[in-house]
Design an enzyme around this catalytic site. Structure first.
Site, PDB file in Angstrom:
ATOM      1  N   ARG A   1       3.101   1.418  -4.432  1.00  0.00           N
ATOM      2  CA  ARG A   1       2.278   2.626  -4.480  1.00  0.00           C
ATOM      3  C   ARG A   1       2.223   3.401  -3.176  1.00  0.00           C
ATOM      4  O   ARG A   1       2.390   4.618  -3.148  1.00  0.00           O
ATOM      5  CB  ARG A   1       0.832   2.296  -4.879  1.00  0.00           C
ATOM      6  CG  ARG A   1       0.587   2.362  -6.357  1.00  0.00           C
ATOM      7  CD  ARG A   1      -0.434   1.323  -6.735  1.00  0.00           C
ATOM      8  NE  ARG A   1       0.101   0.028  -6.420  1.00  0.00           N
ATOM      9  CZ  ARG A   1       0.848  -0.694  -7.257  1.00  0.00           C
ATOM     10  NH1 ARG A   1       1.089  -0.243  -8.456  1.00  0.00           N
ATOM     11  NH2 ARG A   1       1.339  -1.879  -6.927  1.00  0.00           N
TER      12      ARG A   1
ATOM     13  N   HIS B   1      -6.520  -0.161   5.793  1.00  0.00           N
ATOM     14  CA  HIS B   1      -5.633   0.594   4.887  1.00  0.00           C
ATOM     15  C   HIS B   1      -6.315   1.934   4.586  1.00  0.00           C
ATOM     16  O   HIS B   1      -6.792   2.164   3.476  1.00  0.00           O
ATOM     17  CB  HIS B   1      -5.415  -0.233   3.616  1.00  0.00           C
ATOM     18  CG  HIS B   1      -4.276   0.226   2.757  1.00  0.00           C
ATOM     19  ND1 HIS B   1      -3.659   1.455   2.890  1.00  0.00           N
ATOM     20  CD2 HIS B   1      -3.635  -0.404   1.730  1.00  0.00           C
ATOM     21  CE1 HIS B   1      -2.706   1.561   1.977  1.00  0.00           C
ATOM     22  NE2 HIS B   1      -2.671   0.450   1.268  1.00  0.00           N
TER      23      HIS B   1
ATOM     24  N   ARG C   1       3.916   0.775   7.447  1.00  0.00           N
ATOM     25  CA  ARG C   1       3.196  -0.434   7.027  1.00  0.00           C
ATOM     26  C   ARG C   1       3.807  -1.594   7.794  1.00  0.00           C
ATOM     27  O   ARG C   1       5.027  -1.654   7.977  1.00  0.00           O
ATOM     28  CB  ARG C   1       3.356  -0.650   5.524  1.00  0.00           C
ATOM     29  CG  ARG C   1       2.856  -2.013   5.088  1.00  0.00           C
ATOM     30  CD  ARG C   1       2.815  -2.151   3.594  1.00  0.00           C
ATOM     31  NE  ARG C   1       1.707  -1.394   3.031  1.00  0.00           N
ATOM     32  CZ  ARG C   1       1.329  -1.459   1.760  1.00  0.00           C
ATOM     33  NH1 ARG C   1       1.981  -2.237   0.916  1.00  0.00           N
ATOM     34  NH2 ARG C   1       0.314  -0.748   1.313  1.00  0.00           N
TER      35      ARG C   1
HETATM   36  C1  NCD Z   1      -2.922  -2.947  -1.389  1.00  0.00           C
HETATM   37  C2  NCD Z   1      -2.388  -3.347  -0.026  1.00  0.00           C
HETATM   38  O1  NCD Z   1      -1.178  -3.220   0.233  1.00  0.00           O
HETATM   39  O2  NCD Z   1      -3.219  -3.722   0.782  1.00  0.00           O
HETATM   40  N1  NCD Z   1      -1.947  -2.290  -2.158  1.00  0.00           N
HETATM   41  C3  NCD Z   1      -1.909  -0.922  -2.095  1.00  0.00           C
HETATM   42  O3  NCD Z   1      -1.547  -0.362  -1.087  1.00  0.00           O
HETATM   43  N2  NCD Z   1      -2.346  -0.233  -3.158  1.00  0.00           N
HETATM   44  C4  NCD Z   1      -3.592  -4.031  -2.124  1.00  0.00           C
HETATM   45  C5  NCD Z   1      -2.909  -5.343  -2.283  1.00  0.00           C
HETATM   46  O4  NCD Z   1      -1.743  -5.535  -1.890  1.00  0.00           O
HETATM   47  O5  NCD Z   1      -3.551  -6.230  -2.856  1.00  0.00           O
END
Ligand code: NCD
Length: 307
Positions: free
Chosen positions: A54, A132, A104
């Site tokens: 996502r 995040h 990331r």
């Molecule tokens: C989350 C993350 O990467 O922290 N995912 C996201 O970005 N929607 C949640 C997760 O990985 O559980």
């Protein structure tokens, strides 16, 4: 270093800037054709040192919907980091090739470090078990759209509150917008870090109740925010196996909930929400992921100085 804005954690944005992004995101969703050239000629650098669906693709989609372009990697083994290049050097080079970076990284603090070397805006797309912030913007645009306001709600955060970075960013931000009450629901081993609980208690007059019982609070809440047990942050498999089935939401369990409660999840889901719940109109997690594109469009445009 010239004065560039970065988004490393939610506190890099003021309350009014957060609401400006949420409202702009809603406008962009309603009238996407008005923004198709807003970032024409600009390039998003997308540096994913850790897996993503996502966050990676919603940023790509956001930049493309603004008329911009993108480049980057999702497999760090294809880059010179593999040869031993430092993050600082990678960032300096990507700053020459692109106009804005989303990254990331599995290490907490990596985006902050990157921002110290960067001449262009850095957006944190998740750093380890830390923060995040763009998931929080996604969560807020969803709450605003479905509940009309981001304030005055009773919200339950359930699952892995220890390692879940989405929870850390969201709770700190919601506290700034007059949340009525937080229920923190987790097994004891995965409770919200004390530093965050104390920070909220010290700075805000918000009731916080910590419990391991989800069913007991079901009829009291306006928003249920489910999260995945963060397998990759555990030190050993055994602990994960012990905790992985702690919460599994089913139609039966949401029976007593308010008719207008919303069920959110940052996704990916593993088994903490049964598939049968997807058909309940209160389950809005796929819609939440869709709305993330528009608030990220607003963020990119803002950091590039296009709005
Ligand atoms: C989350 C993350 O990467 O922290 N995912 C996201 O970005 N929607 C949640 C997760 O990985 O559980």
């Amino acid at each position: 270093m010239k004065n560039v804005r970065h988004l490393i954690e939610p506190k890099d944005l003021s309350n009014s800037e957060i609401m400006e992004l949420v409202n702009m995101g809603i406008q962009m969703e309603e009238n996407p054709q008005d923004y198709v050239n807003l970032c024409k000629g600009k390039i998003l650098g997308s540096l994913f040192f850790e897996p993503s669906t996502r966050t990676k693709f919603s940023f790509d989609s956001a930049m493309l919907r603004l008329g911009g372009n993108l480049m980057g990697f999702t497999d760090v083994n294809t880059t010179s980091a593999k040869k031993g290049e430092s993050l600082g050097d990678t960032i300096k080079i990507m700053g020459a090739y692109t106009d804005i970076i989303v990254m990331r990284h599995p290490k907490e603090g990596a985006p902050k470090l990157a921002s110290e070397y960067s001449t262009i805006p850095i957006i944190n797309g998740g750093d380890g078990g830390h923060q995040h912030p763009t998931q929080t913007l996604t969560d807020l645009i969803t709450i605003k759209k479905y509940k009309n306001t981001v304030s005055n709600h009773t919200i339950a955060l359930c699952g892995d509150l220890k390692f879940g970075r989405t929870v850390h960013s969201l709770i700190k931000t919601l506290a700034r917008f007059n949340t009525k009450k937080f229920y923190l629901i987790s097994p004891k081993e995965l409770s919200l870090p004390k530093s965050i609980v104390n920070e909220i208690k010290l700075n805000y007059d918000i009731e916080i109740e910590e419990t391991s019982e989800l069913e007991a609070v079901m009829d009291k809440i306006d928003i249920l925010y489910m999260t995945r047990i963060q397998k990759e942050r555990f030190f050993n498999e055994e602990d994960y196996i012990k905790l992985k089935n702690s919460y599994i939401l089913t139609n039966e369990k949401i029976e007593p909930a308010k008719k207008d409660m919303i069920i959110m999840h940052p996704l990916p889901r593993v088994n903490e929400i049964s598939k049968e719940v997807d058909d309940d109109k209160r389950a809005i997690y796929f819609e939440q992921a869709r709305l993330g594109v528009y608030v990220r469009m607003a963020l990119i445009a803002k950091l590039l100085g296009a709005i």
